[in-house]
Design a protein around this motif. Sequence first.
Motif, PDB file in Angstrom:
ATOM      1  N   UNK A  28      46.006  48.776  39.102  1.00 24.26           N
ATOM      2  CA  UNK A  28      46.864  49.900  38.735  1.00 24.26           C
ATOM      3  C   UNK A  28      48.309  49.423  38.799  1.00 24.26           C
ATOM      4  N   UNK A  29      49.045  49.606  37.703  1.00 25.88           N
ATOM      5  CA  UNK A  29      50.462  49.213  37.724  1.00 25.88           C
ATOM      6  C   UNK A  29      51.318  50.475  37.699  1.00 25.88           C
ATOM      7  N   UNK A  30      51.933  50.755  38.832  1.00 29.78           N
ATOM      8  CA  UNK A  30      52.769  51.960  38.977  1.00 29.78           C
ATOM      9  C   UNK A  30      54.216  51.570  38.666  1.00 29.78           C
ATOM     10  N   UNK A  31      54.596  51.712  37.394  1.00 33.08           N
ATOM     11  CA  UNK A  31      55.930  51.240  37.003  1.00 33.08           C
ATOM     12  C   UNK A  31      57.031  52.165  37.518  1.00 33.08           C
ATOM     13  N   UNK A  32      56.699  53.447  37.725  1.00 31.73           N
ATOM     14  CA  UNK A  32      57.684  54.373  38.300  1.00 31.73           C
ATOM     15  C   UNK A  32      58.113  53.907  39.682  1.00 31.73           C
ATOM     16  N   UNK A  33      57.155  53.370  40.438  1.00 35.46           N
ATOM     17  CA  UNK A  33      57.469  52.874  41.789  1.00 35.46           C
ATOM     18  C   UNK A  33      58.494  51.746  41.711  1.00 35.46           C
ATOM     19  N   UNK A  34      58.410  50.944  40.649  1.00 35.13           N
ATOM     20  CA  UNK A  34      59.352  49.818  40.511  1.00 35.13           C
ATOM     21  C   UNK A  34      60.779  50.342  40.275  1.00 35.13           C
ATOM     22  N   UNK A  35      60.903  51.367  39.411  1.00 34.49           N
ATOM     23  CA  UNK A  35      62.236  51.956  39.191  1.00 34.49           C
ATOM     24  C   UNK A  35      62.733  52.648  40.460  1.00 34.49           C
ATOM     25  N   UNK A  36      61.802  53.185  41.227  1.00 38.10           N
ATOM     26  CA  UNK A  36      62.193  53.836  42.485  1.00 38.10           C
ATOM     27  C   UNK A  36      62.706  52.802  43.505  1.00 38.10           C
ATOM     28  N   UNK A  37      62.078  51.635  43.544  1.00 39.55           N
ATOM     29  CA  UNK A  37      62.515  50.582  44.469  1.00 39.55           C
ATOM     30  C   UNK A  37      63.963  50.183  44.157  1.00 39.55           C
ATOM     31  N   UNK A  38      64.227  49.963  42.877  1.00 38.50           N
ATOM     32  CA  UNK A  38      65.578  49.544  42.484  1.00 38.50           C
ATOM     33  C   UNK A  38      66.591  50.643  42.831  1.00 38.50           C
ATOM     34  N   UNK A  39      66.196  51.884  42.632  1.00 42.14           N
ATOM     35  CA  UNK A  39      67.081  53.016  42.959  1.00 42.14           C
ATOM     36  C   UNK A  39      67.355  53.058  44.457  1.00 42.14           C
ATOM     37  N   UNK A  40      66.312  52.883  45.261  1.00 41.92           N
ATOM     38  CA  UNK A  40      66.473  52.903  46.715  1.00 41.92           C
ATOM     39  C   UNK A  40      67.452  51.811  47.168  1.00 41.92           C
ATOM     40  N   UNK A  41      67.260  50.622  46.628  1.00 43.10           N
ATOM     41  CA  UNK A  41      68.130  49.524  47.044  1.00 43.10           C
ATOM     42  C   UNK A  41      69.582  49.795  46.633  1.00 43.10           C
ATOM     43  N   UNK A  43      71.014  52.695  46.176  1.00 43.67           N
ATOM     44  CA  UNK A  43      71.575  53.767  47.017  1.00 43.67           C
ATOM     45  C   UNK A  43      71.954  53.217  48.386  1.00 43.67           C
ATOM     46  N   UNK A  44      71.072  52.391  48.940  1.00 45.76           N
ATOM     47  CA  UNK A  44      71.370  51.810  50.265  1.00 45.76           C
ATOM     48  C   UNK A  44      72.626  50.945  50.223  1.00 45.76           C
ATOM     49  N   UNK A  45      72.796  50.229  49.101  1.00 43.98           N
ATOM     50  CA  UNK A  45      73.943  49.315  49.000  1.00 43.98           C
ATOM     51  C   UNK A  45      75.147  49.970  48.327  1.00 43.98           C
ATOM     52  N   UNK A  46      75.058  51.262  48.074  1.00 42.76           N
ATOM     53  CA  UNK A  46      76.137  52.025  47.440  1.00 42.76           C
ATOM     54  C   UNK A  46      76.587  51.408  46.119  1.00 42.76           C
ATOM     55  N   UNK A  47      75.615  50.972  45.319  1.00 43.97           N
ATOM     56  CA  UNK A  47      75.941  50.451  43.984  1.00 43.97           C
ATOM     57  C   UNK A  47      75.754  51.594  42.985  1.00 43.97           C
ATOM     58  N   UNK A  56      72.354  44.650  37.367  1.00 43.30           N
ATOM     59  CA  UNK A  56      71.584  43.523  36.825  1.00 43.30           C
ATOM     60  C   UNK A  56      71.270  42.524  37.916  1.00 43.30           C
ATOM     61  N   UNK A  57      72.303  42.143  38.685  1.00 49.24           N
ATOM     62  CA  UNK A  57      72.036  41.133  39.726  1.00 49.24           C
ATOM     63  C   UNK A  57      71.205  41.727  40.858  1.00 49.24           C
ATOM     64  N   UNK A  58      71.428  42.994  41.173  1.00 53.86           N
ATOM     65  CA  UNK A  58      70.608  43.624  42.222  1.00 53.86           C
ATOM     66  C   UNK A  58      69.119  43.581  41.817  1.00 53.86           C
ATOM     67  N   UNK A  59      68.849  43.896  40.552  1.00 53.25           N
ATOM     68  CA  UNK A  59      67.450  43.916  40.087  1.00 53.25           C
ATOM     69  C   UNK A  59      66.857  42.504  40.111  1.00 53.25           C
ATOM     70  N   UNK A  60      67.678  41.559  39.650  1.00 54.54           N
ATOM     71  CA  UNK A  60      67.210  40.177  39.615  1.00 54.54           C
ATOM     72  C   UNK A  60      66.909  39.648  41.027  1.00 54.54           C
TER      73      UNK A  60
END
Length: 219
Positions: A28-41, A43-47, A56-60
Amino acid sequence: MIIAIDGPAGSGKSSTAKAVAQKLGFQHIDTGAMYRVITLKALRQHVSFRDEAKMGSLTQNTKIEFDGFIPNVKVIMDGEDVSKEIRSDDVTKNVSDYCAIKIVRELLVEQQRNIAKGKNSVAEGRDMASVVFPDAELKIFMTANVETRAKRRQKDFEKLGVKKTIEELSAEIEARDKKDSSRKNSPLCKTEDSIEIDTSNLSFEEQTQKIIGLAKKKI
Ligand code: DC
């Protein structure tokens, strides 16, 4: 074989995709979870979502992993289990802004295709049929009316100890739908070759069996 399942929040996509994958022995590939991970990071880093270069660099520089077996798959961000945190109200409210960023989508789409490479998969999201897996053997578009979806979300939030009214949740769902469907990059849409399943009046078992039946015809 790839089964692509798209649809708006609360259409029953996630739980159904998991059950279909489990019953067919697919990943099962939960792609929404992947966008949520990037959002969480972010928000935590105030980007800000407006800072495309930083995003771009945060995602990479973010490692996203799925660990374990359905129904206990953990979502791991840079080695940390964030399965619960990515479902928080804060992430849910902000994810539409972050997932609309072109570079974020390009990088995550590449990862999604890599995860699926050579494996039978049920891939779930908003652009599975249209962008990520245009050659998927089976394409499903799940829908449900707003009230049904708000009720489902209310249950999800209750599990997290958050109380919200149906009116509040309906307004949030409609706002997110609008953003997800009208964005420039890979908006939520039903492709011509997708089969639509309205789950408003279907039981979980019925919607799961419907997709399994369609998949078995293709296998
Ligand atoms: O399915 P979900 O609620 O976990 O998705 C979270 C957000 O990510 C949602 O607002 C839409 C977005 N998303 C997307 O843009 N493309 C995908 N393939 C999956 C999710």
